[in-house]
Design a protein around this motif. Structure first.
Motif, PDB file in Angstrom:
ATOM      1  N   TRP A 114       0.825  -1.205   0.000  1.00 33.02           N
ATOM      2  CA  TRP A 114       0.000   0.000   0.000  1.00 33.02           C
ATOM      3  C   TRP A 114       0.859   1.255   0.000  1.00 33.02           C
ATOM      4  CZ3 TRP A 114      -3.668  -2.128   4.358  1.00 33.02           C
ATOM      5  CH2 TRP A 114      -4.488  -3.107   3.798  1.00 33.02           C
ATOM      6  N   GLY A 115       1.990   1.209   0.680  1.00 34.57           N
ATOM      7  CA  GLY A 115       2.889   2.355   0.683  1.00 34.57           C
ATOM      8  C   GLY A 115       3.497   2.612  -0.682  1.00 34.57           C
ATOM      9  N   SER A 116       3.945   1.563  -1.368  1.00 35.14           N
ATOM     10  CA  SER A 116       4.512   1.759  -2.708  1.00 35.14           C
ATOM     11  C   SER A 116       3.449   2.216  -3.696  1.00 35.14           C
ATOM     12  CB  SER A 116       5.157   0.459  -3.195  1.00 35.14           C
ATOM     13  OG  SER A 116       4.184  -0.558  -3.355  1.00 35.14           O
ATOM     14  N   MET A 117       2.190   1.820  -3.505  1.00 36.02           N
ATOM     15  CA  MET A 117       1.114   2.327  -4.361  1.00 36.02           C
ATOM     16  C   MET A 117       0.969   3.836  -4.206  1.00 36.02           C
ATOM     17  SD  MET A 117      -1.862  -0.594  -3.972  1.00 36.02           S
ATOM     18  CE  MET A 117      -2.979   0.322  -5.047  1.00 36.02           C
ATOM     19  N   LEU A 118       1.039   4.307  -2.960  1.00 33.34           N
ATOM     20  CA  LEU A 118       0.957   5.747  -2.732  1.00 33.34           C
ATOM     21  C   LEU A 118       2.166   6.464  -3.330  1.00 33.34           C
ATOM     22  CD1 LEU A 118      -0.325   5.753   0.968  1.00 33.34           C
ATOM     23  CD2 LEU A 118      -1.639   6.263  -1.091  1.00 33.34           C
ATOM     24  N   TYR A 119       3.339   5.830  -3.260  1.00 30.29           N
ATOM     25  CA  TYR A 119       4.546   6.444  -3.824  1.00 30.29           C
ATOM     26  C   TYR A 119       4.409   6.614  -5.337  1.00 30.29           C
ATOM     27  CZ  TYR A 119       9.323   6.744  -5.586  1.00 30.29           C
ATOM     28  OH  TYR A 119      10.455   7.131  -6.269  1.00 30.29           O
ATOM     29  N   TRP A 120       4.014   5.549  -6.027  1.00 26.31           N
ATOM     30  CA  TRP A 120       3.892   5.632  -7.474  1.00 26.31           C
ATOM     31  C   TRP A 120       2.728   6.530  -7.885  1.00 26.31           C
ATOM     32  CZ3 TRP A 120       7.963   4.613  -9.983  1.00 26.31           C
ATOM     33  CH2 TRP A 120       8.832   3.587  -9.596  1.00 26.31           C
ATOM     34  N   ASN A 151       4.190   9.952  -7.653  1.00 26.46           N
ATOM     35  CA  ASN A 151       5.100  10.185  -8.775  1.00 26.46           C
ATOM     36  C   ASN A 151       4.345  10.374 -10.088  1.00 26.46           C
ATOM     37  OD1 ASN A 151       7.393  10.141  -7.292  1.00 26.46           O
ATOM     38  ND2 ASN A 151       8.314   8.361  -8.272  1.00 26.46           N
ATOM     39  N   GLY A 152       3.216   9.683 -10.209  1.00 28.11           N
ATOM     40  CA  GLY A 152       2.430   9.801 -11.426  1.00 28.11           C
ATOM     41  C   GLY A 152       1.436  10.948 -11.416  1.00 28.11           C
ATOM     42  N   SER A 153       1.526  11.843 -10.401  1.00 24.22           N
ATOM     43  CA  SER A 153       0.634  13.009 -10.300  1.00 24.22           C
ATOM     44  C   SER A 153      -0.830  12.593 -10.353  1.00 24.22           C
ATOM     45  CB  SER A 153       0.949  14.018 -11.414  1.00 24.22           C
ATOM     46  OG  SER A 153       2.292  14.427 -11.351  1.00 24.22           O
ATOM     47  N   ALA A 154      -1.162  11.547  -9.608  1.00 23.09           N
ATOM     48  CA  ALA A 154      -2.533  11.040  -9.630  1.00 23.09           C
ATOM     49  C   ALA A 154      -3.513  12.067  -9.085  1.00 23.09           C
ATOM     50  CB  ALA A 154      -2.615   9.752  -8.816  1.00 23.09           C
ATOM     51  N   LEU A 155      -3.101  12.844  -8.083  1.00 20.15           N
ATOM     52  CA  LEU A 155      -4.008  13.823  -7.497  1.00 20.15           C
ATOM     53  C   LEU A 155      -4.325  14.937  -8.475  1.00 20.15           C
ATOM     54  CD1 LEU A 155      -5.548  14.811  -5.002  1.00 20.15           C
ATOM     55  CD2 LEU A 155      -3.461  15.987  -4.267  1.00 20.15           C
ATOM     56  N   THR A 156      -3.315  15.486  -9.123  1.00 22.15           N
ATOM     57  CA  THR A 156      -3.545  16.587 -10.068  1.00 22.15           C
ATOM     58  C   THR A 156      -4.233  16.114 -11.343  1.00 22.15           C
ATOM     59  OG1 THR A 156      -1.323  16.265 -10.982  1.00 22.15           O
ATOM     60  CG2 THR A 156      -1.574  17.873  -9.196  1.00 22.15           C
ATOM     61  N   ARG A 157      -4.099  14.855 -11.676  1.00 21.73           N
ATOM     62  CA  ARG A 157      -4.725  14.320 -12.886  1.00 21.73           C
ATOM     63  C   ARG A 157      -6.105  13.752 -12.597  1.00 21.73           C
ATOM     64  NH1 ARG A 157       0.064  10.698 -15.490  1.00 21.73           N
ATOM     65  NH2 ARG A 157      -1.459  10.423 -17.167  1.00 21.73           N
ATOM     66  N   GLY A 158      -6.534  13.827 -11.333  1.00 20.45           N
ATOM     67  CA  GLY A 158      -7.868  13.360 -10.983  1.00 20.45           C
ATOM     68  C   GLY A 158      -8.030  11.867 -10.930  1.00 20.45           C
ATOM     69  N   ALA A 159      -6.926  11.124 -10.833  1.00 20.04           N
ATOM     70  CA  ALA A 159      -6.998   9.666 -10.776  1.00 20.04           C
ATOM     71  C   ALA A 159      -7.170   9.220  -9.323  1.00 20.04           C
ATOM     72  CB  ALA A 159      -5.745   9.056 -11.391  1.00 20.04           C
ATOM     73  N   TRP A 160      -8.338   9.512  -8.757  1.00 22.11           N
ATOM     74  CA  TRP A 160      -8.591   9.197  -7.354  1.00 22.11           C
ATOM     75  C   TRP A 160      -8.538   7.715  -7.075  1.00 22.11           C
ATOM     76  CZ3 TRP A 160     -12.582   5.908  -6.673  1.00 22.11           C
ATOM     77  CH2 TRP A 160     -13.533   5.830  -7.711  1.00 22.11           C
ATOM     78  N   TRP A 161      -8.878   6.884  -8.076  1.00 21.06           N
ATOM     79  CA  TRP A 161      -8.919   5.446  -7.875  1.00 21.06           C
ATOM     80  C   TRP A 161      -7.526   4.848  -7.642  1.00 21.06           C
ATOM     81  CZ3 TRP A 161     -10.071   8.021 -12.411  1.00 21.06           C
ATOM     82  CH2 TRP A 161      -9.116   7.926 -13.424  1.00 21.06           C
TER      83      TRP A 161
END
Length: 314
Positions: free
Chosen positions: A227-233, A236-246
């Motif tokens: 779960w920690g490495s998922m949050l790291y990637w 890194n992939g700018s999931a928050l700014t790209r709206g990828a909440w999932w």
């Protein structure tokens, strides 16, 4: 197996049992029955939201988030369990032994505990993790967390042991010829079982938070799915700014739910061990409410009957 009667403990145990079941059989179900892999890269399916093919969407490289979440639960729970066991064992050994033995042994163990308490825990954890980064797997991370998180628990258990070491049951065990370690293991530690269980659950959840934090800043083994490495990637992939909440919400929500479950178990254990915190049974509460209602009715009826009584006497 019969669960404890306290509803908070039941809910907490059920949540932990659910995640343990997911960690045990979830990877087999996801990979073999559903055909999803946490590491297969499909660039054509990158950054897709939840769908029938990918129930929790995909990452920036097309990896399935559900598969990563299920497979990563095993590593995260193992890190929390092993680190919690190491932390609890060290805190019990140092705290209970020092509090009961007293004298020079207590002085040495207290100085050791105070020295470890003076050193900030998180910076020390970051320094050690950065030094061994990439040299071990999840077990190395768990041992690092466990070996740096025991002082607070040791201080708490020492204080509780000091309040117990002159009790009658301890004196009786000593008078029967019980050895010092026999008194510690057979008398004191069972008496401290509620405190030890609460501290163990707190250590497990705290270790999972620490592992997620280390992985989030890149000091954990980010090549192992957790779960920690998922949050790291995801960061890194700018999931928050790209709206990828999932991508980042599911692992964060799982860690939060486990934290809530541990809190419920802690509150339930406190209520079981402390009678003052227990809620009385429903029948007792109903009788108390009925008694209050009768008293209120009698108090309201008294002013109306008082003038009639005065007229009769006049």
């Amino acid at each position: 197996m019969k669960l404890p009667g306290n509803p908070k403990v039941r809910i907490g145990i059920c949540v932990f049992a659910f995640f343990a079941l997911v960690a045990l059989v979830g990877p087999y179900v996801v990979q073999n029955l559903m055909g999803l892999s946490p590491s297969d890269v499909h660039t054509a399916d990158a950054m897709q939201g939840p769908s029938g093919a990918h129930p929790l969407g995909t990452t920036a490289t097309g990896e399935d988030v559900l598969a990563q979440l299920v497979v990563g639960s095993r590593v995260s729970l193992l890190v929390g369990l092993v680190a919690g066991l190491v932390t609890t064992a060290l805190s019990v050994l140092v705290g209970v032994a020092g509090g009961y033995l007293g004298g020079r042994a207590d002085s040495v163990l207290t100085v050791l505990t105070n020295i470890c308490l003076v050193i900030p825990g998180m910076p020390l954890l970051i320094i050690i993790a950065s030094y061994v980064q990439g040299r071990g797997g999840w077990l190395t991370v768990a041992l690092i967390i466990g070996l740096t998180a025991w002082p607070w628990g040791a201080r708490q258990k020492r204080a509780q042991t000091l309040s117990l070491r002159h009790r009658d049951f301890v004196t009786a065990a000593e008078m029967t010829g019980e050895s010092r370690w026999g008194v510690i293991t057979r008398e004191l530690i069972p008496s401290l079982a509620p405190i030890i269980s609460v501290s163990f659950l707190g250590a497990v959840v705290g270790s999972m938070f620490a592992d997620a934090g280390l992985s989030f800043i890149g000091l954990g083994n980010i090549n192992i799915t957790s779960w920690g490495s998922m949050l790291y990637w995801a960061q890194n992939g700018s999931a928050l700014t790209r709206g990828a909440w999932w991508w980042f919400v599911p692992p964060g929500a799982c860690i939060a739910v486990i934290g809530v479950a541990a809190g419920l178990i802690n509150f339930g254990i406190d209520e079981i061990s402390n009678p003052r915190l227990r809620k009385p049974p429903k029948k007792v509460r109903d009788r108390a409410e009925a008694a209050k209602l009768r008293r209120r009715t009698e108090e309201r009826a008294e002013p109306a009957t008082a003038p009639k009584a005065q007229e009769a006497t006049s």
